[in-house]
Design an enzyme around this catalytic site. Structure first.
Site, PDB file in Angstrom:
ATOM      1  N   GLU A 190       0.845  -1.207   0.000  1.00  0.00           N
ATOM      2  CA  GLU A 190       0.000   0.000   0.000  1.00  0.00           C
ATOM      3  C   GLU A 190       0.876   1.251   0.000  1.00  0.00           C
ATOM      4  O   GLU A 190       0.713   2.149   0.842  1.00  0.00           O
ATOM      5  CB  GLU A 190      -1.008  -0.028   1.164  1.00  0.00           C
ATOM      6  CG  GLU A 190      -1.983  -1.188   1.036  1.00  0.00           C
ATOM      7  CD  GLU A 190      -3.252  -1.097   1.876  1.00  0.00           C
ATOM      8  OE1 GLU A 190      -3.336  -0.235   2.765  1.00  0.00           O
ATOM      9  OE2 GLU A 190      -4.171  -1.913   1.627  1.00  0.00           O
ATOM     10  N   GLU A 235      -4.873  -8.874  -0.532  1.00  0.00           N
ATOM     11  CA  GLU A 235      -5.746  -8.541   0.608  1.00  0.00           C
ATOM     12  C   GLU A 235      -7.181  -8.501   0.102  1.00  0.00           C
ATOM     13  O   GLU A 235      -7.502  -7.710  -0.793  1.00  0.00           O
ATOM     14  CB  GLU A 235      -5.359  -7.207   1.247  1.00  0.00           C
ATOM     15  CG  GLU A 235      -4.049  -7.293   1.999  1.00  0.00           C
ATOM     16  CD  GLU A 235      -3.700  -6.049   2.796  1.00  0.00           C
ATOM     17  OE1 GLU A 235      -4.609  -5.338   3.252  1.00  0.00           O
ATOM     18  OE2 GLU A 235      -2.482  -5.792   2.942  1.00  0.00           O
TER      19      GLU A 235
HETATM   20  O1  AHR Z   1      -5.420  -6.141   6.570  1.00  0.00           O
HETATM   21  C1  AHR Z   1      -5.409  -4.989   7.357  1.00  0.00           C
HETATM   22  C2  AHR Z   1      -4.724  -3.813   6.677  1.00  0.00           C
HETATM   23  O2  AHR Z   1      -5.466  -3.425   5.568  1.00  0.00           O
HETATM   24  C3  AHR Z   1      -3.357  -4.078   6.106  1.00  0.00           C
HETATM   25  O3  AHR Z   1      -2.349  -3.941   7.040  1.00  0.00           O
HETATM   26  C4  AHR Z   1      -3.221  -2.993   5.077  1.00  0.00           C
HETATM   27  O4  AHR Z   1      -2.355  -3.348   4.031  1.00  0.00           O
HETATM   28  C5  AHR Z   1      -4.645  -2.751   4.642  1.00  0.00           C
HETATM   29  O5  AHR Z   1      -4.959  -1.409   4.639  1.00  0.00           O
END
Ligand code: AHR
Length: 482
Positions: free
Chosen positions: A172, A294
């Protein structure tokens, strides 16, 4: 409904890595959920809890992404090696401001992988780490010969080296990983990845930080500038019931939230399609994988828990989210080479929840169990009737056909006739996950309220299998050619 299955047509292979997990130093995922320490009364293998390992082994976890997430861009790996009692204690600024004692570090991560029989996806630090730090970590983990980092690893008790199958260069980077612009990140990516070297004949698959949700400009710029230097590029999308800042509850939610969460999960299809179209411009051969590292439901935390720990319950609705999302990944198997649900234990849409020495499997765990037959199987082409609330995958592996079906209607059962004109079979075995309440879930007092059961509401005749699925259910049927 009637569906024709074209068993004679070759489809893409559904990568087993689509069934990947994500374990971050966040809340009670690593500490308590996985790591209890060698001195714990909870049965463990060198500090890693065995109930969790045994449960995860049953769903064939292929890969675990670690150490974050946002945590990755503040993680300095040398803090997590050496004698545990002497490791640096830091503050986990992203997640609840709690103390991180670094007792779970690189060696413990590889031990977890060894217990699970899973492969490594290590996420490196671009946001606050140096190129040298990243280069040394890769050398520490993978170099067999004589070198400062390989020698240090051996001094710390691990000889031979480990395999790092996947390596993420930042996380991110448009947000918690450094608030960068895509052009700046793309140049940094080119630089950092240069030093993620192959120290053995096994290539480290390098993953660039990709967009958040529908940030198509990020995808365009990073692909334009850095495509030749990457093997994969990530995508993050979480299913929400409404607005990001107003997350709905995991339990006791209104009917509208049943639909909005599932609709939000279904947006994954549009996102993959549109991002893939951009990728096609720079990578028409589809060499580069879209890595959805994710995904999952992001709901309000359970009452009374630390808001920074992202602990949420998990219901039959989350099982629907898992099912429709995995089906989407399967349909995009030509581009989606890996996915990692967030997260493995005690955080967001978890497989497992723990409380002290107790552990429960969530409805989402049971979907991964029902769907494991699609790992590395060939996706079968199908055509026929469609209904908004019915979704399915058909795949083939070693002459065995697996059909997984999800009926996410709240009140109507569905009969589906699958025709397999080119396939001869006369028996099947099947399991179902179902509930009679839209927030049905497991608790430490009632751990099997929502769990996989044998299923027999199907009939076979003349190359056809006819299945009747109740509302709010997901089933897998396995048939083996005669
Ligand atoms: O999964 C939780 C968080 O969500 C992670 O650390 C981040 O990459 C995303 O914003």
């Amino acid at each position: 409904m009637t569906i024709e299955i074209l068993t004679n047509k070759n489809g893409p292979i559904i990568s087993k890595y689509i069934y990947g997990q994500f374990a971050e130093h966040l809340g009670r995922c690593i500490y308590e959920g996985i790591w209890v320490g060698k001195e714990s009364d909870i049965p463990n293998d060198q500090g890693i809890r065995l109930d969790v390992v045994e449960a995860l082994k049953d769903i064939n976890v292929p890969v675990v992404r670690w150490p974050g997430g946002c945590f990755a861009d503040e993680y300095h790996w040398k803090d997590g090696i050496g004698t545990p009692a002497e490791r640096k204690t830091i503050v986990n600024t992203h997640w609840g401001g709690v103390v991180e004692n670094n007792h779970f570090g690189t060696h413990e991560y590889f031990h977890l992988l060894e217990l699970l029989g899973a492969e490594a996806y290590v996420n490196g630090n671009v946001g606050s780490g140096t190129v040298q730090e990243m280069q040394e970590w890769v050398e520490y983990m993978t170099f067999e010969g004589e070198s400062p980092m390989a020698n240090l690893r051996k001094e710390n008790g691990s000889d031979p080296a480990w395999d790092v199958k996947f390596f993420g260069v930042g996380n991110e980077s448009w947000g918690c990983g450094g608030n960068m612009r895509p052009e700046y990140y793309a140049d940094l990516y080119r630089r950092y990845q240069t030093y993620v070297r192959d120290y053995t004949d096994k290539h480290v698959y390098k993953i660039a930080c990709g967009p958040n949700i529908d940030d198509y400009n990020w995808m365009e710029q990073v692909m334009k500038i850095a495509a030749p230097f990457m093997d994969g590029i990530s995508l993050h999308h979480y299913a929400l019931t409404g607005e990001w800042l107003d997350k709905g509850p995991a339990l006791d939610f209104p009917e509208a939230h049943w639909y909005s969460l599932i609709d939000s999960a279904k947006k994954m299809d549009e996102l993959i399609t549109k991002h893939s179209t951009i990728m096609d411009k720079y990578d028409p051969e589809k060499r580069i994988g879209l890595i959805v590292d994710e995904w999952g439901s992001w709901l309000a935390v359970e009452k009374g828990t630390n808001p920074g720990f992202l602990y949420q319950q998990n219901t039959i609705r989350d099982a629907m989210v898992a099912s429709v999302t995995l089906n989407i990944f399967h349909r995009h198997a030509d581009r989606v080479q890996m996915a990692n649900i967030a997260q493995m234990v005690n955080v967001l849409q978890a497989m497992l929840l723990t409380e002290g020495n107790k552990m429960i499997k969530t409805p989402t765990y049971h979907v991964f169990d029902l769907y494991k037959y699609h790992q590395d199987a060939e996706l079968m082409d199908t055509y026929g009737d469609t209904k908004e609330h019915v979704d399915y995958t058909v795949s083939k592996k070693d002459e065995r056909i697996a059909i997984s079906i999800c009926n996410h209607s709240l009140n109507s059962k569905e009969t589906i006739d699958f025709n397999l004109p080119d396939y001869t079979f006369d028996n099947a075995e099947a399991w179902i996950l179902s509930a009679d309440k839209m927030d049905a879930h497991n608790t430490f007092e009632d751990p099997n309220a929502v769990s996989k059961k044998l299923f027999d509401d199907y009939s076979i005749k003349d190359k056809q299998i006819s299945v009747t699925l109740p509302s709010m259910s997901i089933a897998t049927i396995l048939i083996k050619g005669a």
